[in-house]
Motif scaffolding. Sequence first.
Motif, PDB file in Angstrom:
ATOM      1  N   ALA A  44       1.051  -1.365  -0.049  1.00 62.84           N
ATOM      2  CA  ALA A  44      -0.163   0.016  -0.051  1.00 62.84           C
ATOM      3  C   ALA A  44       0.721   1.371   0.479  1.00 62.84           C
ATOM      4  O   ALA A  44      -0.081   2.188   0.270  1.00 62.84           O
ATOM      5  CB  ALA A  44      -1.329  -0.304   0.989  1.00 62.84           C
ATOM      6  N   THR A  45       2.162   0.831  -0.326  1.00 63.97           N
ATOM      7  CA  THR A  45       2.981   2.428  -0.395  1.00 63.97           C
ATOM      8  C   THR A  45       3.655   2.681  -1.066  1.00 63.97           C
ATOM      9  O   THR A  45       4.230   3.382  -1.793  1.00 63.97           O
ATOM     10  CB  THR A  45       4.507   2.323   0.345  1.00 63.97           C
ATOM     11  N   SER A  46       2.509   2.779  -2.915  1.00 62.66           N
ATOM     12  CA  SER A  46       3.177   2.675  -3.916  1.00 62.66           C
ATOM     13  C   SER A  46       2.851   4.133  -4.362  1.00 62.66           C
ATOM     14  O   SER A  46       4.355   5.201  -5.451  1.00 62.66           O
ATOM     15  CB  SER A  46       2.489   2.151  -5.060  1.00 62.66           C
ATOM     16  N   LEU A  85       7.010   7.823  13.291  1.00 63.43           N
ATOM     17  CA  LEU A  85       6.087   8.160  12.607  1.00 63.43           C
ATOM     18  C   LEU A  85       7.146   7.547  10.932  1.00 63.43           C
ATOM     19  O   LEU A  85       6.184   6.561  10.053  1.00 63.43           O
ATOM     20  CB  LEU A  85       4.735   8.931  12.448  1.00 63.43           C
ATOM     21  N   VAL A  86       7.748   9.078  10.547  1.00 67.96           N
ATOM     22  CA  VAL A  86       8.710   8.557   8.859  1.00 67.96           C
ATOM     23  C   VAL A  86       9.133   7.827   8.988  1.00 67.96           C
ATOM     24  O   VAL A  86       8.831   7.179   7.777  1.00 67.96           O
ATOM     25  CB  VAL A  86       8.691   9.795   9.050  1.00 67.96           C
ATOM     26  N   ALA A  87       9.692   6.991  10.454  1.00 70.16           N
ATOM     27  CA  ALA A  87      10.592   5.950  10.161  1.00 70.16           C
ATOM     28  C   ALA A  87       9.567   5.023   9.913  1.00 70.16           C
ATOM     29  O   ALA A  87      10.246   3.877   9.025  1.00 70.16           O
ATOM     30  CB  ALA A  87      11.372   6.010  11.151  1.00 70.16           C
ATOM     31  N   VAL A  88       8.667   4.883  10.354  1.00 68.21           N
ATOM     32  CA  VAL A  88       7.603   3.274  10.137  1.00 68.21           C
ATOM     33  C   VAL A  88       7.739   3.816   8.472  1.00 68.21           C
ATOM     34  O   VAL A  88       7.279   2.746   7.919  1.00 68.21           O
ATOM     35  CB  VAL A  88       6.423   4.020  11.122  1.00 68.21           C
ATOM     36  N   LEU A  89       7.113   5.106   7.875  1.00 65.68           N
ATOM     37  CA  LEU A  89       6.534   4.456   6.124  1.00 65.68           C
ATOM     38  C   LEU A  89       7.953   4.635   6.012  1.00 65.68           C
ATOM     39  O   LEU A  89       7.249   3.561   4.518  1.00 65.68           O
ATOM     40  CB  LEU A  89       6.382   6.068   5.995  1.00 65.68           C
ATOM     41  N   LEU A  90       8.944   4.673   6.271  1.00 68.85           N
ATOM     42  CA  LEU A  90      10.045   4.188   5.142  1.00 68.85           C
ATOM     43  C   LEU A  90      10.313   2.546   5.655  1.00 68.85           C
ATOM     44  O   LEU A  90      10.551   2.739   4.117  1.00 68.85           O
ATOM     45  CB  LEU A  90      11.248   4.964   5.915  1.00 68.85           C
ATOM     46  N   VAL A  91       9.533   2.514   6.231  1.00 69.97           N
ATOM     47  CA  VAL A  91      10.096   0.641   6.776  1.00 69.97           C
ATOM     48  C   VAL A  91       9.205   0.257   5.985  1.00 69.97           C
ATOM     49  O   VAL A  91       9.234  -0.841   5.209  1.00 69.97           O
ATOM     50  CB  VAL A  91      10.471   0.322   8.308  1.00 69.97           C
ATOM     51  N   PHE A  92       7.638   0.770   5.899  1.00 74.58           N
ATOM     52  CA  PHE A  92       6.580   0.152   5.203  1.00 74.58           C
ATOM     53  C   PHE A  92       7.163   0.460   4.073  1.00 74.58           C
ATOM     54  O   PHE A  92       6.876  -0.916   2.624  1.00 74.58           O
ATOM     55  CB  PHE A  92       5.339   0.483   5.164  1.00 74.58           C
ATOM     56  N   LYS A  93       7.162   1.094   3.344  1.00 72.81           N
ATOM     57  CA  LYS A  93       8.464   1.776   2.159  1.00 72.81           C
ATOM     58  C   LYS A  93       9.315   0.847   1.654  1.00 72.81           C
ATOM     59  O   LYS A  93       9.022   0.025   0.707  1.00 72.81           O
ATOM     60  CB  LYS A  93       8.616   3.213   1.888  1.00 72.81           C
ATOM     61  N   ILE A  94      10.073   0.497   2.184  1.00 63.39           N
ATOM     62  CA  ILE A  94      10.935  -0.582   1.906  1.00 63.39           C
ATOM     63  C   ILE A  94      11.013  -2.329   1.927  1.00 63.39           C
ATOM     64  O   ILE A  94      11.392  -3.080   1.369  1.00 63.39           O
ATOM     65  CB  ILE A  94      12.558  -0.555   2.720  1.00 63.39           C
ATOM     66  N   ARG A  95       9.532  -2.427   3.097  1.00 65.60           N
ATOM     67  CA  ARG A  95       9.206  -3.694   3.257  1.00 65.60           C
ATOM     68  C   ARG A  95       8.787  -3.748   1.492  1.00 65.60           C
ATOM     69  O   ARG A  95       9.121  -4.778   0.988  1.00 65.60           O
ATOM     70  CB  ARG A  95       8.376  -3.523   4.430  1.00 65.60           C
ATOM     71  N   ASP A  96       7.913  -2.635   1.224  1.00 63.69           N
ATOM     72  CA  ASP A  96       6.840  -3.271  -0.551  1.00 63.69           C
ATOM     73  C   ASP A  96       7.852  -3.017  -1.304  1.00 63.69           C
ATOM     74  O   ASP A  96       7.791  -3.037  -2.370  1.00 63.69           O
ATOM     75  CB  ASP A  96       5.924  -1.895  -0.356  1.00 63.69           C
ATOM     76  N   ILE A  97       9.487  -1.985  -1.429  1.00 61.08           N
ATOM     77  CA  ILE A  97      10.450  -2.288  -2.369  1.00 61.08           C
ATOM     78  C   ILE A  97      10.542  -3.508  -2.505  1.00 61.08           C
ATOM     79  O   ILE A  97      10.735  -4.622  -3.373  1.00 61.08           O
ATOM     80  CB  ILE A  97      11.463  -1.090  -2.035  1.00 61.08           C
ATOM     81  N   ARG A  98      10.647  -4.432  -1.340  1.00 56.72           N
ATOM     82  CA  ARG A  98      11.685  -5.311  -1.494  1.00 56.72           C
ATOM     83  C   ARG A  98      10.673  -7.018  -1.906  1.00 56.72           C
ATOM     84  O   ARG A  98      10.998  -7.657  -2.071  1.00 56.72           O
ATOM     85  CB  ARG A  98      12.173  -5.961  -0.038  1.00 56.72           C
ATOM     86  N   ARG A  99       9.321  -6.523  -1.704  1.00 50.90           N
ATOM     87  CA  ARG A  99       8.101  -7.564  -2.523  1.00 50.90           C
ATOM     88  C   ARG A  99       8.371  -7.500  -3.289  1.00 50.90           C
ATOM     89  O   ARG A  99       7.185  -8.445  -3.908  1.00 50.90           O
ATOM     90  CB  ARG A  99       6.947  -7.548  -0.862  1.00 50.90           C
ATOM     91  N   ALA A 100       8.809  -6.384  -4.499  1.00 51.83           N
ATOM     92  CA  ALA A 100       8.139  -5.723  -5.957  1.00 51.83           C
ATOM     93  C   ALA A 100       8.810  -6.837  -6.328  1.00 51.83           C
ATOM     94  O   ALA A 100       9.893  -7.188  -6.640  1.00 51.83           O
ATOM     95  CB  ALA A 100       7.493  -5.268  -5.487  1.00 51.83           C
TER      96      ALA A 100
END
Length: 100
Positions: A44-46, A85-100
């Motif tokens: 959900a971070t596209s 909170l921005v760090a949490v967003l970055l973690v979610f974004k990196i998670r999604d990049i790695r899964r793509a």
Amino acid sequence: MQFTRTKANAARMEHIGYGIGLMAAALTSLSYIPQVRKAYPKGATSDLSVKTLAALGAGLALWIVCGMIRSDTVVIVANMLGLGLVAVLLVFKIRDIRRA
């Protein structure tokens, strides 16, 4: 209306300014929560930009340093919350990049 500058008025204005600062800090810091909730589901971070989040995080970190130099607790706490909170967003974004 004329404002007479006395010690009592100065102290009152200091308290009012502190209260306004607390409210502003709470509103700006907590404004990241809806974005974190939206980004929580996997994939959900596209719409999020890593560069923008990194720049925002760096700016918040500098505000923390500025608050420490000035001994301004409101600035420190508000920006620490925002940075977290921005760090949490970055973690979610990196998670999604790695899964793509």
